[in-house]
Scaffold this motif. Sequence first.
Motif, PDB file in Angstrom:
ATOM      1  N   MET A   1       4.024 -28.567  12.990  1.00  0.00           N
ATOM      2  CA  MET A   1       4.381 -28.321  11.612  1.00  0.00           C
ATOM      3  C   MET A   1       5.722 -27.589  11.501  1.00  0.00           C
ATOM      4  O   MET A   1       6.469 -27.811  10.556  1.00  0.00           O
ATOM      5  N   SER A   2       5.999 -26.716  12.454  1.00  0.00           N
ATOM      6  CA  SER A   2       7.251 -25.960  12.409  1.00  0.00           C
ATOM      7  C   SER A   2       8.459 -26.882  12.497  1.00  0.00           C
ATOM      8  O   SER A   2       9.476 -26.648  11.835  1.00  0.00           O
ATOM      9  N   ILE A   3       8.351 -27.917  13.306  1.00  0.00           N
ATOM     10  CA  ILE A   3       9.452 -28.869  13.437  1.00  0.00           C
ATOM     11  C   ILE A   3       9.680 -29.587  12.110  1.00  0.00           C
ATOM     12  O   ILE A   3      10.822 -29.737  11.656  1.00  0.00           O
ATOM     13  N   THR A   4       8.613 -29.998  11.467  1.00  0.00           N
ATOM     14  CA  THR A   4       8.717 -30.700  10.184  1.00  0.00           C
ATOM     15  C   THR A   4       9.314 -29.801   9.109  1.00  0.00           C
ATOM     16  O   THR A   4      10.208 -30.216   8.365  1.00  0.00           O
ATOM     17  N   TYR A   5       8.826 -28.568   9.022  1.00  0.00           N
ATOM     18  CA  TYR A   5       9.357 -27.643   8.020  1.00  0.00           C
ATOM     19  C   TYR A   5      10.815 -27.272   8.310  1.00  0.00           C
ATOM     20  O   TYR A   5      11.617 -27.119   7.392  1.00  0.00           O
ATOM     21  N   GLY A   6      11.160 -27.116   9.566  1.00  0.00           N
ATOM     22  CA  GLY A   6      12.552 -26.841   9.918  1.00  0.00           C
ATOM     23  C   GLY A   6      13.461 -27.991   9.532  1.00  0.00           C
ATOM     24  O   GLY A   6      14.548 -27.790   8.987  1.00  0.00           O
ATOM     25  N   ALA A   7      13.009 -29.216   9.815  1.00  0.00           N
ATOM     26  CA  ALA A   7      13.782 -30.400   9.432  1.00  0.00           C
ATOM     27  C   ALA A   7      13.910 -30.489   7.914  1.00  0.00           C
ATOM     28  O   ALA A   7      14.976 -30.848   7.389  1.00  0.00           O
TER      29      ALA A   7
ATOM     30  N   LEU B   1      12.073 -23.806  17.959  1.00  0.00           N
ATOM     31  CA  LEU B   1      12.501 -22.683  18.785  1.00  0.00           C
ATOM     32  C   LEU B   1      11.958 -21.352  18.274  1.00  0.00           C
ATOM     33  O   LEU B   1      11.514 -20.516  19.065  1.00  0.00           O
ATOM     34  N   PHE B   2      11.981 -21.177  16.973  1.00  0.00           N
ATOM     35  CA  PHE B   2      11.557 -19.897  16.400  1.00  0.00           C
ATOM     36  C   PHE B   2      10.120 -19.903  15.896  1.00  0.00           C
ATOM     37  O   PHE B   2       9.690 -18.937  15.249  1.00  0.00           O
ATOM     38  N   ALA B   3       9.358 -20.946  16.163  1.00  0.00           N
ATOM     39  CA  ALA B   3       7.987 -21.058  15.675  1.00  0.00           C
ATOM     40  C   ALA B   3       7.117 -19.845  16.013  1.00  0.00           C
ATOM     41  O   ALA B   3       6.369 -19.377  15.150  1.00  0.00           O
TER      42      ALA B   3
ATOM     43  N   GLY C   1       4.447 -18.723   8.178  1.00  0.00           N
ATOM     44  CA  GLY C   1       4.504 -19.403   6.897  1.00  0.00           C
ATOM     45  C   GLY C   1       5.535 -20.512   6.847  1.00  0.00           C
ATOM     46  O   GLY C   1       6.525 -20.515   7.571  1.00  0.00           O
ATOM     47  N   ALA C   2       5.246 -21.439   5.951  1.00  0.00           N
ATOM     48  CA  ALA C   2       6.100 -22.614   5.797  1.00  0.00           C
ATOM     49  C   ALA C   2       7.460 -22.247   5.213  1.00  0.00           C
ATOM     50  O   ALA C   2       8.489 -22.774   5.640  1.00  0.00           O
ATOM     51  N   LEU C   3       7.480 -21.338   4.255  1.00  0.00           N
ATOM     52  CA  LEU C   3       8.743 -20.987   3.615  1.00  0.00           C
ATOM     53  C   LEU C   3       9.718 -20.351   4.604  1.00  0.00           C
ATOM     54  O   LEU C   3      10.913 -20.646   4.574  1.00  0.00           O
ATOM     55  N   ALA C   4       9.210 -19.519   5.486  1.00  0.00           N
ATOM     56  CA  ALA C   4      10.075 -18.912   6.505  1.00  0.00           C
ATOM     57  C   ALA C   4      10.637 -19.981   7.437  1.00  0.00           C
ATOM     58  O   ALA C   4      11.808 -19.931   7.825  1.00  0.00           O
ATOM     59  N   THR C   5       9.830 -20.958   7.783  1.00  0.00           N
ATOM     60  CA  THR C   5      10.283 -22.026   8.669  1.00  0.00           C
ATOM     61  C   THR C   5      11.314 -22.910   7.981  1.00  0.00           C
ATOM     62  O   THR C   5      12.303 -23.321   8.600  1.00  0.00           O
ATOM     63  N   VAL C   6      11.122 -23.184   6.692  1.00  0.00           N
ATOM     64  CA  VAL C   6      12.113 -23.958   5.937  1.00  0.00           C
ATOM     65  C   VAL C   6      13.428 -23.186   5.881  1.00  0.00           C
ATOM     66  O   VAL C   6      14.505 -23.755   6.053  1.00  0.00           O
ATOM     67  N   ALA C   7      13.343 -21.872   5.680  1.00  0.00           N
ATOM     68  CA  ALA C   7      14.553 -21.038   5.624  1.00  0.00           C
ATOM     69  C   ALA C   7      15.287 -21.051   6.963  1.00  0.00           C
ATOM     70  O   ALA C   7      16.524 -21.127   7.009  1.00  0.00           O
TER      71      ALA C   7
END
Length: 124
Positions: free
Chosen positions: A1-7, A71-73, A78-84
């Motif tokens: 999920m972290s990869i998806t939110y980061g993308a 990398l930072f997962a 939270g999703a918002l932090a990963t999107v940021a």
Amino acid sequence: MSITYGALGGLVVEIVVFYGRIATWQAARHRALSRNRRRDKLPRFDKYIDPPSDALAALTRICLGAGAGWLFAPQLTGALATVAVGASAPALLRQLGSARTLQAAIAGTQAEPATPAGEEVLES
């Protein structure tokens, strides 16, 4: 999920950049129309948008966002932090790459103190 939110964060930034280009083109058209009423003198769309390079830049930003999300997962909650993190990936990775201690660790040497610009180091 972290990869998806980061993308997704990288995609959001690219959409904002694309909108900025469209808004600049729109403003240029409005300026041209206010100066003269001839439609043949209006700025062309392709002067502001270059599909091949813009698509490659978007793909790169999305990949950087996905990589930063991965990398930072462990540090993100939270999703918002990963999107940021995905949105700030180019700047974040640039900061990490320019850290003198990180460069020294990669090179296997000790970091030397930086000298202010314009000063020469005199060795005796």
